[in-house]
Design an enzyme around this catalytic site. Structure first.
Site, PDB file in Angstrom:
ATOM      1  N   HIS A 225     -37.906  34.973  -3.852  1.00 18.14           N
ATOM      2  CA  HIS A 225     -37.935  33.556  -4.178  1.00 18.14           C
ATOM      3  C   HIS A 225     -36.574  33.108  -4.670  1.00 18.14           C
ATOM      4  CE1 HIS A 225     -38.934  35.794  -7.830  1.00 18.14           C
ATOM      5  NE2 HIS A 225     -38.318  34.839  -8.485  1.00 18.14           N
TER       6      HIS A 225
ATOM      7  N   ARG B  32     -42.147  32.367 -18.062  1.00 20.55           N
ATOM      8  CA  ARG B  32     -42.540  33.334 -17.019  1.00 20.55           C
ATOM      9  C   ARG B  32     -42.936  34.662 -17.647  1.00 20.55           C
ATOM     10  NH1 ARG B  32     -39.321  37.042 -13.962  1.00 20.55           N
ATOM     11  NH2 ARG B  32     -37.411  36.057 -14.666  1.00 20.55           N
TER      12      ARG B  32
ATOM     13  N   ASP C 220     -38.389  39.810  -8.383  1.00 19.87           N
ATOM     14  CA  ASP C 220     -38.123  40.032  -9.810  1.00 19.87           C
ATOM     15  C   ASP C 220     -37.944  41.510 -10.147  1.00 19.87           C
ATOM     16  OD1 ASP C 220     -38.126  37.351 -10.415  1.00 19.87           O
ATOM     17  OD2 ASP C 220     -40.264  37.296 -10.897  1.00 19.87           O
TER      18      ASP C 220
ATOM     19  N   HIS D 258     -34.286  36.619  -4.519  1.00 18.77           N
ATOM     20  CA  HIS D 258     -34.511  37.936  -5.118  1.00 18.77           C
ATOM     21  C   HIS D 258     -35.999  38.179  -5.282  1.00 18.77           C
ATOM     22  CE1 HIS D 258     -34.805  35.093  -8.416  1.00 18.77           C
ATOM     23  NE2 HIS D 258     -35.536  35.983  -9.073  1.00 18.77           N
TER      24      HIS D 258
HETATM   25  C1  SIN Z   1     -37.029  32.813 -10.859  1.00 20.58           C
HETATM   26  O1  SIN Z   1     -36.008  32.902 -10.198  1.00 20.58           O
HETATM   27  O2  SIN Z   1     -37.550  33.822 -11.333  1.00 20.58           O
HETATM   28  C2  SIN Z   1     -37.684  31.491 -11.122  1.00 20.58           C
HETATM   29  C3  SIN Z   1     -37.678  30.567  -9.971  1.00 20.58           C
HETATM   30  C4  SIN Z   1     -37.295  29.196 -10.353  1.00 20.58           C
HETATM   31  O3  SIN Z   1     -36.638  28.986 -11.376  1.00 20.58           O
HETATM   32  O4  SIN Z   1     -37.628  28.276  -9.613  1.00 20.58           O
END
Ligand code: SIN
Length: 422
Positions: free
Chosen positions: A266, A281, A114, A112
């Site tokens: 990602h 994050r 974000d 996806h």
């Molecule tokens: C995410 O999906 O925003 C984070 C990526 C992860 O947990 O590696």
């Protein structure tokens, strides 16, 4: 026969930073900056230039506090307020990605970009690995510009101008329905109404085009029949997620990743159970909607002095919601319930929920040594899967304080009531 090697691209000249590319497609490890410092504007400008060049950049050994993380993020733009993911206490704009074997955020989340499920998705994200598993829990990024550019010319032409529906229900719908029932599902959809974005967008700063459909949220291409849309989406996603378009990052404690959501996707890899993975994050908003002609998009207006921008302000037709910041009294309205996607009035009778003995065993085998009674497990099952990790953590922390495993039922009720806004 001579070969012309074109993969060795010219790297940008930096005054402060050094960049080591991670793959032929995207990604570079950057050195020369201590992100915990109050960085001067010319260093920030170089970091941003590196981001535009490599699309995702990685920094090692960056021990920092949440305050420093936030200060760094604010130098790049406006953080987004509380969304569907739990927040770090005292920092409503920092997402808490706490993953053990019971919490699946970042684990069962497909590729996806974000916040693509909002009209104004995030421009960039800054993710800090605090406690990272060794030998697992990597993250893959995919270069969606490469994915677009490697399609045939007629296909690229065909895709331009098409639009697609983006909805969280594609990835989370079944789990929310199973864990919280129809009402919880409805709450999630009210909070996150489906939005429409172009299938091909242009990066507003580099001018490059990229494919803008993803595995997690793209449910259909609106101009096509359902079967045409299904077939085309399946082809586009399979074409996108191939190693030639990707890089993979092996995290260590205190690694930081910064990525550009406008041209990448990602996916965290869920191969680290039963290890623990803790990340913070900060998503930074984009004030322009994804578009083939970004210069023509009106800019989102917002208060630049605010601590964060509210999630509902990132929709053109704002959902009628209030939101809830962990650690504060829930706001009036349906916000807290919708925040969790768990607004259902749950049956009080714990026997109404059948507890899978395997689930209970798994809980009791967990590395914290906490005993979950059948009643607690039944209550836990009513909490949507994506929030169970946070609930378990709350139970463990509180029960350890109280020194009693029995406390867990009461705590789970409290967690769930809080999620419901009660
Ligand atoms: C995410 O999906 O925003 C984070 C990526 C992860 O947990 O590696």
């Amino acid at each position: 026969m001579s070969y012309l090697f074109t993969s060795q691209r010219d790297l940008p000249e930096f005054r402060h930073l050094e960049a080591e590319p991670l793959s032929g497609a995207l990604g570079a490890t950057i050195s020369g900056a201590n992100l915990a410092d109050d960085l001067a504007q010319d260093v920030i400008d170089e970091i941003y230039a590196a981001l535009l060049e490599f699309k995702v950049i990685f920094f090692r050994d960056q021990e920092m506090t949440d305050e420093q993380h936030l200060r760094l993020a604010r130098k790049f733009g406006m953080p987004q307020g509380p969304g569907s993911i739990p927040q770090v206490e005292g920092y409503p704009m920092i997402r808490l990605q706490r993953m053990d074997e019971y919490q699946t955020i970042g684990g069962d989340v497909n590729y996806h970009t974000d916040d693509i499920f909002r009209d104004y998705p995030s421009r960039m994200s800054i993710l800090r690995g605090l406690t990272m598993p060794t030998g697992g829990g990597n993250t893959i990024w995919c270069d969606m510009e490469k994915a677009y550019a490697s399609l045939s010319k007629p296909m690229r032409k065909f895709l331009e101008g098409l639009t697609a529906e983006q909805t969280l229900s594609k990835n989370f719908g079944p789990g929310i329905l199973e864990g919280g029932g129809a009402r919880a599902y409805e709450d999630m959809m009210k909070r996150n109404p489906p939005v429409v974005h172009p299938v091909v967008r242009r990066h507003p700063e580099t001018g490059r085009k990229c494919l803008y459909v993803c595995q997690m949220t793209t449910s259909r291409i609106l101009e096509l029949n359902q079967d045409e849309s299904d077939a085309l989406l399946a082809m586009l996603l399979e074409h996108s997620y191939q190693p030639e378009h990707e890089c993979r990052f092996f995290w260590r404690d205190n690694s930081v990743a910064i990525w550009d959501n406008r041209c990448t996707q990602h996916r965290g890899i869920n191969d680290f159970s039963p290890a623990f993975r803790l990340m913070h994050r900060i998503p930074i908003i984009d004030d322009r909607r994804p578009s083939l002609n970004p210069d023509e998009e009106p800019r989102l207006e917002y208060d630049r002095n605010a601590d964060f921008i509210r999630v509902e302000d990132l929709f053109v037709n704002k959902p009628e919601l209030t939101y809830h910041v962990d650690g504060e009294e829930p706001a009036q309205g349906n916000g807290a319930a919708a925040e969790s996607g768990n607004g259902a009035a749950q049956p009080e009778d714990e026997h109404a929920v059948e507890v899978d003995p395997g689930f209970l065993n798994k809980l009791n085998e967990n590395r914290h040594g906490m005993v979950f009674t059948p009643g607690a497990a039944a209550r836990l099952k009513k909490i949507p899967r994506m929030f169970r990790g946070a609930a378990i953590s709350a139970v463990i922390a509180e029960a350890q304080k109280q020194g009693s495993a029995e406390a867990n039922i009461a705590i789970l009720d409290a967690v769930q009531a809080k999620r419901r806004g009660g």
